[in-house]
Design a protein around this motif. Structure first.
Motif, PDB file in Angstrom:
ATOM      1  N   CYS A  12       0.856  -1.182   0.000  1.00 43.11           N
ATOM      2  CA  CYS A  12       0.000   0.000   0.000  1.00 43.11           C
ATOM      3  C   CYS A  12       0.895   1.236   0.000  1.00 43.11           C
ATOM      4  O   CYS A  12       2.114   1.152   0.220  1.00 43.11           O
ATOM      5  CB  CYS A  12      -0.943   0.000   1.207  1.00 43.11           C
ATOM      6  N   GLN A  13       0.319   2.384  -0.213  1.00 46.83           N
ATOM      7  CA  GLN A  13       1.103   3.613  -0.319  1.00 46.83           C
ATOM      8  C   GLN A  13       1.867   3.910   0.968  1.00 46.83           C
ATOM      9  O   GLN A  13       3.023   4.365   0.924  1.00 46.83           O
ATOM     10  CB  GLN A  13       0.185   4.791  -0.668  1.00 46.83           C
ATOM     11  N   ALA A  14       1.253   3.640   2.107  1.00 50.38           N
ATOM     12  CA  ALA A  14       1.913   3.906   3.386  1.00 50.38           C
ATOM     13  C   ALA A  14       3.166   3.054   3.546  1.00 50.38           C
ATOM     14  O   ALA A  14       4.189   3.517   4.085  1.00 50.38           O
ATOM     15  CB  ALA A  14       0.945   3.646   4.540  1.00 50.38           C
ATOM     16  N   GLU A  15       3.129   1.800   3.082  1.00 52.30           N
ATOM     17  CA  GLU A  15       4.302   0.927   3.172  1.00 52.30           C
ATOM     18  C   GLU A  15       5.421   1.421   2.269  1.00 52.30           C
ATOM     19  O   GLU A  15       6.601   1.357   2.628  1.00 52.30           O
ATOM     20  CB  GLU A  15       3.909  -0.508   2.816  1.00 52.30           C
ATOM     21  N   VAL A  16       5.054   1.903   1.091  1.00 52.32           N
ATOM     22  CA  VAL A  16       6.055   2.448   0.172  1.00 52.32           C
ATOM     23  C   VAL A  16       6.736   3.666   0.788  1.00 52.32           C
ATOM     24  O   VAL A  16       7.968   3.778   0.802  1.00 52.32           O
ATOM     25  CB  VAL A  16       5.407   2.815  -1.181  1.00 52.32           C
ATOM     26  N   LYS A  17       5.936   4.586   1.302  1.00 56.45           N
ATOM     27  CA  LYS A  17       6.487   5.812   1.893  1.00 56.45           C
ATOM     28  C   LYS A  17       7.401   5.492   3.080  1.00 56.45           C
ATOM     29  O   LYS A  17       8.467   6.107   3.245  1.00 56.45           O
ATOM     30  CB  LYS A  17       5.369   6.743   2.343  1.00 56.45           C
ATOM     31  N   LYS A  18       6.993   4.540   3.899  1.00 56.02           N
ATOM     32  CA  LYS A  18       7.793   4.186   5.067  1.00 56.02           C
ATOM     33  C   LYS A  18       9.187   3.720   4.663  1.00 56.02           C
ATOM     34  O   LYS A  18      10.189   4.119   5.279  1.00 56.02           O
ATOM     35  CB  LYS A  18       7.086   3.098   5.873  1.00 56.02           C
ATOM     36  N   GLU A  19       9.278   2.895   3.621  1.00 56.18           N
ATOM     37  CA  GLU A  19      10.578   2.383   3.203  1.00 56.18           C
ATOM     38  C   GLU A  19      11.430   3.474   2.578  1.00 56.18           C
ATOM     39  O   GLU A  19      12.651   3.503   2.768  1.00 56.18           O
ATOM     40  CB  GLU A  19      10.398   1.211   2.235  1.00 56.18           C
ATOM     41  N   ILE A  20      10.813   4.376   1.815  1.00 59.29           N
ATOM     42  CA  ILE A  20      11.579   5.485   1.234  1.00 59.29           C
ATOM     43  C   ILE A  20      12.157   6.360   2.344  1.00 59.29           C
ATOM     44  O   ILE A  20      13.333   6.734   2.318  1.00 59.29           O
ATOM     45  CB  ILE A  20      10.687   6.328   0.295  1.00 59.29           C
ATOM     46  N   ASP A  21      11.321   6.679   3.324  1.00 60.02           N
ATOM     47  CA  ASP A  21      11.778   7.519   4.439  1.00 60.02           C
ATOM     48  C   ASP A  21      12.847   6.816   5.264  1.00 60.02           C
ATOM     49  O   ASP A  21      13.841   7.437   5.679  1.00 60.02           O
ATOM     50  CB  ASP A  21      10.588   7.884   5.338  1.00 60.02           C
ATOM     51  N   THR A  22      12.665   5.518   5.503  1.00 59.88           N
ATOM     52  CA  THR A  22      13.616   4.767   6.327  1.00 59.88           C
ATOM     53  C   THR A  22      14.957   4.619   5.627  1.00 59.88           C
ATOM     54  O   THR A  22      16.018   4.790   6.249  1.00 59.88           O
ATOM     55  CB  THR A  22      13.045   3.377   6.665  1.00 59.88           C
ATOM     56  N   GLN A  23      14.929   4.325   4.328  1.00 58.45           N
ATOM     57  CA  GLN A  23      16.178   4.147   3.595  1.00 58.45           C
ATOM     58  C   GLN A  23      16.934   5.477   3.484  1.00 58.45           C
ATOM     59  O   GLN A  23      18.157   5.516   3.628  1.00 58.45           O
ATOM     60  CB  GLN A  23      15.878   3.557   2.203  1.00 58.45           C
TER      61      GLN A  23
END
Length: 370
Positions: free
Chosen positions: A264-275
């Motif tokens: 989902c979009q929230a999972e995508v955003k979380k990984e971008i922010d974390t990386q």
């Protein structure tokens, strides 16, 4: 099953091959044209590079392979003409796994080059094309060698089947009956893969370089949201019927799990922010109804209709087959795969009506941080 050999679209120019069943992918590419044009134009404007490195990851083959590259080059050429400045040279890398039909790609190059030159009309910079076979979950290019990277409908594939999912009995993907550990394993594999993908691209892109990705995702947090899971549940239904009839063994189905994850979009955003290597310029979710494709000829943003798609009506079952068949062939073999798809065709009419079936897309435009 060697995923690097079986995760590819069905080759050849036949009725069931990917070349004749990529209208959905073309539609999604058309919907993101303005985003890509803006991204590559901004990169060129800001870097003022005399040589632009461009890569398309998961290029596949057929009518869509050169489409994104052509549009990217035309966007830069338009900018150069408006600014009355010299065009850069273009170094273009087409990437996919080794099992991709690269022969088809290379045979199409001369026609593509001729069409591009005629469409640009004005003198343009030289361009060079290279095949880049390999997994985009590895480093593919030298550090700081690329300015623009694109990928469409590829990043939902995982680098491998998640570990510890052999107890996903009766299922070949996430389903309501999947045990909790299976959900956990799929999510963790996605997180690991996507994070490493971003790390690799951040090393290959120059500072300020652009990454534009569209992948198949899902609406909301429910990992078994019907529109992303229905197709695999329908396939599993036929395989389980074959188990009941003794055609194949239960263990054969239990040991087969699709190496795909629809975030989902929230999972995508979380990984971008974390990386942490990229700034997010755009991150949105959209949907395409399969029924919309029946009256679309694939030529929304190009003057020339793709020959392989010109007269074809969108066939949802063949679209799925072009993606899934190589994976099933690698595990079950030819005869079981053929029977499984015959059953899938019968079940799809009842469980996946075209007018009620849609695909969710997550599109992002990212810029490499300093």
């Amino acid at each position: 099953m060697d995923l690097k050999q079986v995760i590819h679209m069905k080759g050849g120019d036949g009725e069931e091959g990917y070349a004749n069943n990529s209208l959905l992918q073309r539609k999604v590419i058309s919907l993101t044209k303005s985003l890509r044009d803006e991204a590559i134009t901004n990169v060129y404007r800001n870097t003022k590079s005399e040589s632009l490195g461009i890569a398309d990851l998961g290029c596949s083959y057929g009518a869509n392979t050169f489409l994104v590259i052509a549009e990217a080059i035309k966007a830069v050429e338009k900018f150069c003409q408006e600014q009355k400045q010299k065009s850069p040279e273009y170094k273009v890398y087409l990437n996919d796994l080794p099992g991709n039909d690269f022969n088809n790609v290379f045979r199409s190059f001369d026609a593509f080059k001729k069409d591009l030159i005629s469409e640009v009309k004005n003198p343009m910079g030289p361009f060079y094309f290279f095949g880049a076979p390999g997994s985009f979950y590895d480093k593919l290019f030298p550090n700081k060698s690329l300015h623009f990277v694109h990928s469409s409908y590829s990043l939902q594939f995982l680098s491998k089947v998640p570990e510890g999912v052999d107890n996903n009995k009766g299922n070949i993907y996430l389903a309501k009956t999947s045990p909790p550990n299976v959900f956990k394993a799929y999510l963790e594999q996605y997180q690991s893969d996507f994070s490493f993908f971003l790390k690799c691209r951040s090393e290959e892109l120059v500072e300020g370089g652009s990454l534009v990705v569209t992948l198949i995702g899902r609406i909301g947090e429910d990992p078994v949201y019907k529109d992303c899971c229905a197709v695999w549940e329908t396939m599993a239904m036929g395989l389980n019927d074959m188990v009941k009839q003794g055609t194949i063994k239960e263990e054969s189905v239990s040991s087969f799990n699709i190496p795909i994850y629809y975030p989902c979009q929230a999972e995508v955003k979380k990984e971008i922010d974390t990386q942490g290597s990229f700034d997010i310029n755009y991150l949105e979710t959209s949907e395409v109804n399969f029924s919309e494709l029946d009256n679309w000829d694939g030529s929304d943003f190009t003057s020339k209709k793709p020959e392989s798609l010109k007269d074809a009506e969108f066939n949802m079952e063949n679209c799925f087959r072009a993606v899934a068949e190589p994976m099933l062939m690698g595990h079950f073999g030819e005869s079981v795969t053929k029977e499984a798809f015959n059953r899938f065709l019968k079940n799809a009419a009842d469980h996946m009506p075209k007018d009620k079936t849609k695909v969710t897309n997550i599109t992002m435009s990212l810029t490499r941080k300093p």
